[in-house]
Design a protein around this motif. Structure first.
Motif, PDB file in Angstrom:
ATOM      1  N   THR A  78     -38.341  -9.074  29.272  1.00 23.26           N
ATOM      2  CA  THR A  78     -39.619  -9.718  29.557  1.00 23.26           C
ATOM      3  C   THR A  78     -39.439 -11.227  29.511  1.00 23.26           C
ATOM      4  N   THR A  79     -40.458 -11.922  29.976  1.00 22.34           N
ATOM      5  CA  THR A  79     -40.554 -13.349  29.713  1.00 22.34           C
ATOM      6  C   THR A  79     -41.578 -13.555  28.610  1.00 22.34           C
ATOM      7  N   CYS A  80     -41.495 -14.675  27.925  1.00 29.89           N
ATOM      8  CA  CYS A  80     -42.467 -14.989  26.882  1.00 29.89           C
ATOM      9  C   CYS A  80     -42.544 -16.496  26.740  1.00 29.89           C
ATOM     10  N   GLY A  81     -43.477 -16.942  25.941  1.00 26.47           N
ATOM     11  CA  GLY A  81     -43.572 -18.350  25.601  1.00 26.47           C
ATOM     12  C   GLY A  81     -43.280 -18.539  24.128  1.00 26.47           C
ATOM     13  N   THR A  82     -43.358 -19.769  23.693  1.00 26.30           N
ATOM     14  CA  THR A  82     -43.272 -20.053  22.268  1.00 26.30           C
ATOM     15  C   THR A  82     -44.203 -21.208  21.962  1.00 26.30           C
ATOM     16  N   GLY A  83     -44.868 -21.130  20.820  1.00 28.13           N
ATOM     17  CA  GLY A  83     -45.802 -22.182  20.448  1.00 28.13           C
ATOM     18  C   GLY A  83     -45.132 -23.410  19.896  1.00 28.13           C
ATOM     19  N   GLY A  84     -43.840 -23.295  19.566  1.00 25.07           N
ATOM     20  CA  GLY A  84     -43.129 -24.423  18.998  1.00 25.07           C
ATOM     21  C   GLY A  84     -42.691 -25.421  20.053  1.00 25.07           C
ATOM     22  N   SER A  85     -41.947 -26.415  19.613  1.00 21.37           N
ATOM     23  CA  SER A  85     -41.465 -27.479  20.492  1.00 21.37           C
ATOM     24  C   SER A  85     -39.947 -27.540  20.405  1.00 21.37           C
ATOM     25  N   ILE A  86     -39.284 -27.721  21.559  1.00 21.40           N
ATOM     26  CA  ILE A  86     -37.826 -27.820  21.607  1.00 21.40           C
ATOM     27  C   ILE A  86     -37.485 -29.081  22.396  1.00 21.40           C
ATOM     28  N   PRO A  87     -37.511 -30.256  21.758  1.00 20.05           N
ATOM     29  CA  PRO A  87     -37.306 -31.511  22.483  1.00 20.05           C
ATOM     30  C   PRO A  87     -35.982 -31.581  23.228  1.00 20.05           C
ATOM     31  N   ILE A  88     -34.968 -30.840  22.754  1.00 17.23           N
ATOM     32  CA  ILE A  88     -33.648 -30.894  23.377  1.00 17.23           C
ATOM     33  C   ILE A  88     -33.714 -30.488  24.845  1.00 17.23           C
ATOM     34  N   ILE A  89     -34.541 -29.483  25.163  1.00 17.51           N
ATOM     35  CA  ILE A  89     -34.618 -29.020  26.542  1.00 17.51           C
ATOM     36  C   ILE A  89     -35.172 -30.116  27.435  1.00 17.51           C
ATOM     37  N   GLY A  90     -36.174 -30.826  26.932  1.00 16.80           N
ATOM     38  CA  GLY A  90     -36.705 -31.949  27.690  1.00 16.80           C
ATOM     39  C   GLY A  90     -35.664 -33.033  27.910  1.00 16.80           C
ATOM     40  N   ALA A  91     -34.855 -33.296  26.878  1.00 21.23           N
ATOM     41  CA  ALA A  91     -33.813 -34.316  27.004  1.00 21.23           C
ATOM     42  C   ALA A  91     -32.760 -33.902  28.025  1.00 21.23           C
ATOM     43  N   LEU A  92     -32.389 -32.617  28.018  1.00 25.49           N
ATOM     44  CA  LEU A  92     -31.410 -32.125  28.985  1.00 25.49           C
ATOM     45  C   LEU A  92     -31.956 -32.204  30.409  1.00 25.49           C
ATOM     46  N   LYS A  93     -33.219 -31.830  30.582  1.00 24.67           N
ATOM     47  CA  LYS A  93     -33.801 -31.866  31.924  1.00 24.67           C
ATOM     48  C   LYS A  93     -33.933 -33.300  32.417  1.00 24.67           C
ATOM     49  N   ALA A  94     -34.322 -34.209  31.519  1.00 27.50           N
ATOM     50  CA  ALA A  94     -34.469 -35.606  31.924  1.00 27.50           C
ATOM     51  C   ALA A  94     -33.132 -36.203  32.339  1.00 27.50           C
TER      52      ALA A  94
END
Length: 459
Positions: free
Chosen positions: A395-411
């Motif tokens: 399945t797919t799901c979400g998470t209520g937390g924050s993972i700043p690393i993913i944003g840094a990698l995408k940027a």
């Protein structure tokens, strides 16, 4: 070919488990300077492991702990993936609450499975090694991989990733890829692996309200003098609407509704809304009325107060009107919301509600955007199919937390991420007696083999 590789993993599980144990035994605690040598040793171990597999790999110096970068070749026309993981761990304290040495992994049989108990067994060494060992199995049986693979292992994830943005800026060209793979998330339930397709961003704030130049006697100044705690309480109460929403002006301007596909997939998940709250002694959802609990914690922005203090709080009773009051709070944001805009609007909301002779001071405690994967990403469907091949479901799901690393990698790299996790919610990460299920490690390796094979067909 796939069956041959999977059979090879099954037959060599003990050796793969022993390599994981070697990695766990290195106490790579990034936040404590006393362990700096161990963190560096752990990075060297990983770089050496990748070189043993035929990768071009090395440790890279940063302003903090080393990064490990490696590259394994594959067909030039095949997709190029970057696998991210972190090799640092949380401190093991309090040691007296562990049932065994936190850095000497033990196998503890439980009903239906076996637990690998040690610090870092789940977060993130066990998860990291599922991918490394899947690549090793390909090389041992086929001589090469069907895709191009790069590795980025960080040594500061548990202590703020301070060196990561600067490192990525300098290494962006070397780390160019088609997709980032991450294995630092959880399954939906014990039998259902999940691809996490969204997580929330964060705006963290501390505010200090000042009213007057000193604490005052409540008998002499009561009613006439502003009370900093009362002013702060009024401000905090104004942040929420009666129906559970957030009352800051413009807060929802950039919030989009879930796609029909995602909403339908979440609605089909076996989720006990009532049990979710009764397990923590509650029963009434406090978020936006008319929204499911999963939507409230995964797909809707929130405002939460984490602490309030001021005045006299020691034993006994002191009748003062406090001149200062403090609070810490955070906003969890969803894709589309600009953290800086939300912070600006929050500051304006607070200032507009202060009495004329009161002042406020703000302190930042984190600012990161939310992230949501494009449902049309060409790598998502094959990954879900591969997981279903191994587990019988996905399945797919979400998470209520924050993972700043993913944003840094995408940027830095301009590409999306696939977050595939085999952790379980009872893994006790960051706590004494952290564990990783042996089935998660074993089936995680098998899952990555299937995913790698599927991704090789994505043109």
């Amino acid at each position: 070919m796939t069956d041959q590789i999977l059979s090879h993993i099954d037959a060599t599980l003990d050796a793969r488990l022993e390599r994981l144990f070697e990695l766990i035994r290195i106490p790579s605690v990034s936040t404590d300077p006393a362990y700096a040598g161990d963190v560096a040793r752990c990075a060297e171990w990983l770089a050496g492991t990748l070189r043993e597999m035929g990768a071009e790999a090395s440790t890279r110096e940063t302003t903090g702990h080393p990064m490990v970068v490696g590259h394994l070749p594959g067909p030039s026309e095949a997709p190029h993936v970057l696998f991210y993981g972190h090799y640092d761990v949380q401190p093991a304290d309090p040691l007296e609450l562990w049932n065994s040495d936190p850095f000497e992994p033990v196998l503890r049989p439980v009903e239906g499975d076996t637990h690998i108990v040690a610090r870092g067994a789940s977060d993130d060494k066990g998860a990291l090694m599922t991918f490394v060992e899947a690549c090793r199995a390909f090389i041992e049986t086929q001589g090469t991989l069907p895709i191009r693979v790069s590795f980025l292992f960080e040594g500061e994830e548990e202590s703020g990733s301070r060196s990561l943005p600067g490192f990525l800026k300098g290494a962006a060209q070397e780390l160019e890829c088609d997709i980032v793979l991450v294995c630092d998330t959880d399954m939906w339930d014990r039998e259902t692996p999940a691809v996490t397709t969204m997580f929330r961003g964060l705006v963290g704030q501390e505010i200090t309200v000042t009213a007057g130049d000193r604490d005052l006697h409540s008998g002499m100044f009561g009613n006439a003098a502003a009370n900093a705690l009362a002013v702060l309480s009024d401000v905090l109460a104004s942040l929420r609407t009666p129906d559970g929403g957030v009352a800051i002006e413009g807060f929802y301007d950039d919030v989009e509704e879930l796609s029909p596909e995602t909403a339908a997939e979440w609605a089909a998940l076996p989720f006990d809304e009532e049990g979710f709250l009764t397990n923590v002694g509650l029963k009434v959802p406090a978020g936006e009325a008319g929204r499911s609990v999963l939507q409230q914690v995964w797909a809707r922005p929130s405002c939460e107060i984490h602490g309030i203090w001021g005045g006299y709080t020691d034993p006994g009773f002191k009748t003062v009107i406090p001149c200062q009051a403090h609070a810490k709070l955070s906003f969890r944001l969803v894709a589309g919301q600009d953290p800086e805009k939300i912070r600006t609007n929050f500051l304006a909301h607070v200032r507009a509600r202060l009495p004329e002779d009161c002042s406020v001071r703000f302190e930042d405690h984190g600012l990161s955007p939310a992230w949501a994967m494009d449902r049309e990403n060409r790598f998502l469907a094959p990954t879900l199919e591969a997981l279903s091949d191994e587990w019988g479901r996905s399945t797919t799901c979400g998470t209520g937390g924050s993972i700043p690393i993913i944003g840094a990698l995408k940027a830095a790299l301009g590409v999306d991420a696939l977050l595939v996790g085999f952790g379980r919610f009872d893994n006790r990460i960051h706590s004494p007696n952290e564990k990783y299920d042996l089935s998660s490690f074993h089936k995680g390796m098998r899952s990555w083999v299937r995913i790698i094979e599927r991704l090789s067909t994505c043109k």
